[in-house]
Design a protein around this motif. Structure first.
Motif, PDB file in Angstrom:
ATOM      1  N   LEU A   1       0.861  -1.191   0.000  1.00  0.00           N
ATOM      2  CA  LEU A   1       0.000   0.000   0.000  1.00  0.00           C
ATOM      3  C   LEU A   1       0.892   1.233   0.000  1.00  0.00           C
ATOM      4  O   LEU A   1       1.977   1.208   0.602  1.00  0.00           O
ATOM      5  CB  LEU A   1      -0.824  -0.024   1.297  1.00  0.00           C
ATOM      6  N   ILE A   2       0.429   2.305  -0.650  1.00  0.00           N
ATOM      7  CA  ILE A   2       1.095   3.599  -0.463  1.00  0.00           C
ATOM      8  C   ILE A   2       0.779   4.066   0.959  1.00  0.00           C
ATOM      9  O   ILE A   2      -0.379   4.007   1.381  1.00  0.00           O
ATOM     10  CB  ILE A   2       0.599   4.646  -1.489  1.00  0.00           C
TER      11      ILE A   2
ATOM     12  N   GLU B   1       6.038   6.940  -0.381  1.00  0.00           N
ATOM     13  CA  GLU B   1       6.487   5.772   0.378  1.00  0.00           C
ATOM     14  C   GLU B   1       5.450   4.674   0.275  1.00  0.00           C
ATOM     15  O   GLU B   1       4.249   4.924   0.325  1.00  0.00           O
ATOM     16  CB  GLU B   1       6.725   6.135   1.850  1.00  0.00           C
ATOM     17  N   VAL B   2       5.959   3.452   0.100  1.00  0.00           N
ATOM     18  CA  VAL B   2       5.121   2.273  -0.063  1.00  0.00           C
ATOM     19  C   VAL B   2       5.489   1.282   1.034  1.00  0.00           C
ATOM     20  O   VAL B   2       6.664   1.145   1.375  1.00  0.00           O
ATOM     21  CB  VAL B   2       5.384   1.641  -1.454  1.00  0.00           C
ATOM     22  N   GLN B   3       4.476   0.651   1.583  1.00  0.00           N
ATOM     23  CA  GLN B   3       4.717  -0.408   2.562  1.00  0.00           C
ATOM     24  C   GLN B   3       4.570  -1.745   1.842  1.00  0.00           C
ATOM     25  O   GLN B   3       3.541  -2.010   1.228  1.00  0.00           O
ATOM     26  CB  GLN B   3       3.668  -0.287   3.671  1.00  0.00           C
ATOM     27  N   LEU B   4       5.608  -2.561   1.894  1.00  0.00           N
ATOM     28  CA  LEU B   4       5.562  -3.917   1.338  1.00  0.00           C
ATOM     29  C   LEU B   4       5.711  -4.861   2.510  1.00  0.00           C
ATOM     30  O   LEU B   4       6.716  -4.812   3.210  1.00  0.00           O
ATOM     31  CB  LEU B   4       6.746  -4.171   0.400  1.00  0.00           C
ATOM     32  N   THR B   5       4.739  -5.720   2.734  1.00  0.00           N
ATOM     33  CA  THR B   5       4.877  -6.610   3.890  1.00  0.00           C
ATOM     34  C   THR B   5       4.847  -8.081   3.532  1.00  0.00           C
ATOM     35  O   THR B   5       5.351  -8.890   4.304  1.00  0.00           O
ATOM     36  CB  THR B   5       3.841  -6.310   4.990  1.00  0.00           C
ATOM     37  N   ILE B   6       4.254  -8.416   2.396  1.00  0.00           N
ATOM     38  CA  ILE B   6       4.387  -9.784   1.892  1.00  0.00           C
ATOM     39  C   ILE B   6       4.875  -9.656   0.450  1.00  0.00           C
ATOM     40  O   ILE B   6       4.232  -8.986  -0.362  1.00  0.00           O
ATOM     41  CB  ILE B   6       3.051 -10.562   1.934  1.00  0.00           C
ATOM     42  N   PRO B   7       6.021 -10.247   0.119  1.00  0.00           N
ATOM     43  CA  PRO B   7       6.568 -10.085  -1.225  1.00  0.00           C
ATOM     44  C   PRO B   7       5.984 -11.103  -2.213  1.00  0.00           C
ATOM     45  O   PRO B   7       5.622 -12.212  -1.814  1.00  0.00           O
ATOM     46  CB  PRO B   7       8.057 -10.366  -1.011  1.00  0.00           C
ATOM     47  N   HIS B   8       5.864 -10.702  -3.475  1.00  0.00           N
ATOM     48  CA  HIS B   8       5.539 -11.611  -4.579  1.00  0.00           C
ATOM     49  C   HIS B   8       6.258 -11.014  -5.776  1.00  0.00           C
ATOM     50  O   HIS B   8       5.823  -9.974  -6.288  1.00  0.00           O
ATOM     51  CB  HIS B   8       4.038 -11.639  -4.880  1.00  0.00           C
TER      52      HIS B   8
ATOM     53  N   ASN C   1      10.965   9.120  -5.426  1.00  0.00           N
ATOM     54  CA  ASN C   1      10.363  10.370  -5.883  1.00  0.00           C
ATOM     55  C   ASN C   1       9.813  10.161  -7.284  1.00  0.00           C
ATOM     56  O   ASN C   1      10.418   9.448  -8.080  1.00  0.00           O
ATOM     57  CB  ASN C   1      11.426  11.482  -5.961  1.00  0.00           C
ATOM     58  N   VAL C   2       8.683  10.770  -7.571  1.00  0.00           N
ATOM     59  CA  VAL C   2       8.221  10.852  -8.959  1.00  0.00           C
ATOM     60  C   VAL C   2       8.174  12.330  -9.327  1.00  0.00           C
ATOM     61  O   VAL C   2       7.974  13.184  -8.462  1.00  0.00           O
ATOM     62  CB  VAL C   2       6.827  10.210  -9.162  1.00  0.00           C
ATOM     63  N   THR C   3       8.368  12.614 -10.601  1.00  0.00           N
ATOM     64  CA  THR C   3       8.333  14.002 -11.067  1.00  0.00           C
ATOM     65  C   THR C   3       7.062  14.229 -11.862  1.00  0.00           C
ATOM     66  O   THR C   3       6.788  13.505 -12.828  1.00  0.00           O
ATOM     67  CB  THR C   3       9.572  14.307 -11.924  1.00  0.00           C
ATOM     68  N   ILE C   4       6.279  15.214 -11.435  1.00  0.00           N
ATOM     69  CA  ILE C   4       5.075  15.579 -12.196  1.00  0.00           C
ATOM     70  C   ILE C   4       5.547  16.141 -13.540  1.00  0.00           C
ATOM     71  O   ILE C   4       6.370  17.061 -13.567  1.00  0.00           O
ATOM     72  CB  ILE C   4       4.253  16.648 -11.432  1.00  0.00           C
ATOM     73  N   PRO C   5       5.071  15.578 -14.663  1.00  0.00           N
ATOM     74  CA  PRO C   5       5.584  16.013 -15.966  1.00  0.00           C
ATOM     75  C   PRO C   5       5.391  17.518 -16.204  1.00  0.00           C
ATOM     76  O   PRO C   5       4.363  18.090 -15.829  1.00  0.00           O
ATOM     77  CB  PRO C   5       4.750  15.206 -16.970  1.00  0.00           C
ATOM     78  N   GLU C   6       6.390  18.115 -16.833  1.00  0.00           N
ATOM     79  CA  GLU C   6       6.333  19.548 -17.169  1.00  0.00           C
ATOM     80  C   GLU C   6       5.166  19.842 -18.112  1.00  0.00           C
ATOM     81  O   GLU C   6       4.588  20.920 -18.083  1.00  0.00           O
ATOM     82  CB  GLU C   6       7.648  19.978 -17.852  1.00  0.00           C
ATOM     83  N   ASP C   7       4.828  18.858 -18.958  1.00  0.00           N
ATOM     84  CA  ASP C   7       3.818  19.093 -19.995  1.00  0.00           C
ATOM     85  C   ASP C   7       2.441  18.532 -19.606  1.00  0.00           C
ATOM     86  O   ASP C   7       1.634  18.217 -20.485  1.00  0.00           O
ATOM     87  CB  ASP C   7       4.288  18.475 -21.319  1.00  0.00           C
ATOM     88  N   ILE C   8       2.176  18.445 -18.317  1.00  0.00           N
ATOM     89  CA  ILE C   8       0.907  17.853 -17.876  1.00  0.00           C
ATOM     90  C   ILE C   8      -0.286  18.735 -18.268  1.00  0.00           C
ATOM     91  O   ILE C   8      -1.410  18.242 -18.422  1.00  0.00           O
ATOM     92  CB  ILE C   8       0.936  17.604 -16.344  1.00  0.00           C
TER      93      ILE C   8
END
Ligand code: NAG
Ligand code: NAG
Ligand code: NAG
Ligand code: CU
Length: 195
Positions: A20-21, A100-107, A154-161
């Motif tokens: 989950l985020i 940030e993402v929480q990963l608690t069971i991997p697949h 980090n993600v970058t919001i696109p300049e051309d959004i």
């Protein structure tokens, strides 16, 4: 009754969770989600916010409250903007957004983080981040060597959004992970606008 049930559900989620985020606040369930997808889908999500999408289409279809034109469990697990008006982030084009993402069971599988047009359920542009394979690998997870950037990035919001995301509810940042062996999909969304 509900407020007493919630802490328990939150505790259960930390035990059985998949992913989950956690930052920024992701879309959560509420009355609008019940009206769109039905109580059984919302109960499933409340019981484990991090669980997979598979199974939800059947739960929705069997529920008298299901409205196919409003509920798409393959977008944000069917969770509705109307329940999340208090959780809309305000960004600017070009801004770097920490997630940030929480990963608690991997697949092990593939994942991406994308801006999605909620009306059409299509990705705007290309994914902001993408892991074609090797995401949430069990071997790395249990060896405590999962690359930090799978859960903190980090993600970058696109300049051309442009103005596509100027209205709250029009766009989400969606984190999408598919565990190949488990055949399970995980989705979590952040509501935002770009002025
Ligand atoms: C994003 O990830 C999902 C799950 O791996 C995949 O099904 C989808 O095709 C990906 N989308 C893009 C545009 O890469
Ligand atoms: C994530 O970290 C790994 C090292 O742990 C590195 O090889 C990889 O390039 C990084 N990916 C991104 C998108 O920064
Ligand atoms: C995200 O960007 C900020 C500001 O540029 C930087 O300080 C931070 O280290 C970055 N976080 C990650 C996980 O790369
Ligand atoms: Cu699993």
């Amino acid at each position: 009754m509900l407020p007493q049930v919630l802490p328990l559900a939150a505790f259960a989620a930390t035990v059985s969770a998949h992913g989950l985020i956690t930052t920024p606040t992701p879309r959560g369930p509420g009355d609008a989600s019940v009206a769109a997808c039905g109580q059984s889908v919302v109960d499933n999500i409340k019981n484990d916010k991090t669980s997979h999408v598979e199974g939800l289409p059947e739960l929705a279809a069997a529920d008298p409250d299901y409205h196919a034109e409003q509920c798409n469990v393959w977008l944000c697990k069917g969770l509705q903007y109307a329940d999340n008006e208090a959780n809309v982030q305000q960004y600017t084009a070009g801004q770097s957004v920490p997630i940030e993402v929480q990963l608690t069971i991997p697949h092990v599988g593939s994942a991406n983080v994308s801006i999605v047009d909620t009306k059409t359920d299509t990705i705007i542009g290309t994914p902001l981040l993408s892991w074609p394979s090797g995401y949430a690998d069990e071997r790395e997870f249990y060896a405590h060597t999962t690359p930090a950037n799978q859960t903190k990035f980090n993600v970058t919001i696109p300049e051309d959004i442009g103005s596509q995301c100027s209205e709250a509810g029009a766009c989400v940042i969606q984190w999408w992970w598919y565990g190949t062996g488990a055949k399970q999909t995980y989705e979590s969304c952040v509501d935002f606008t770009v002025a």
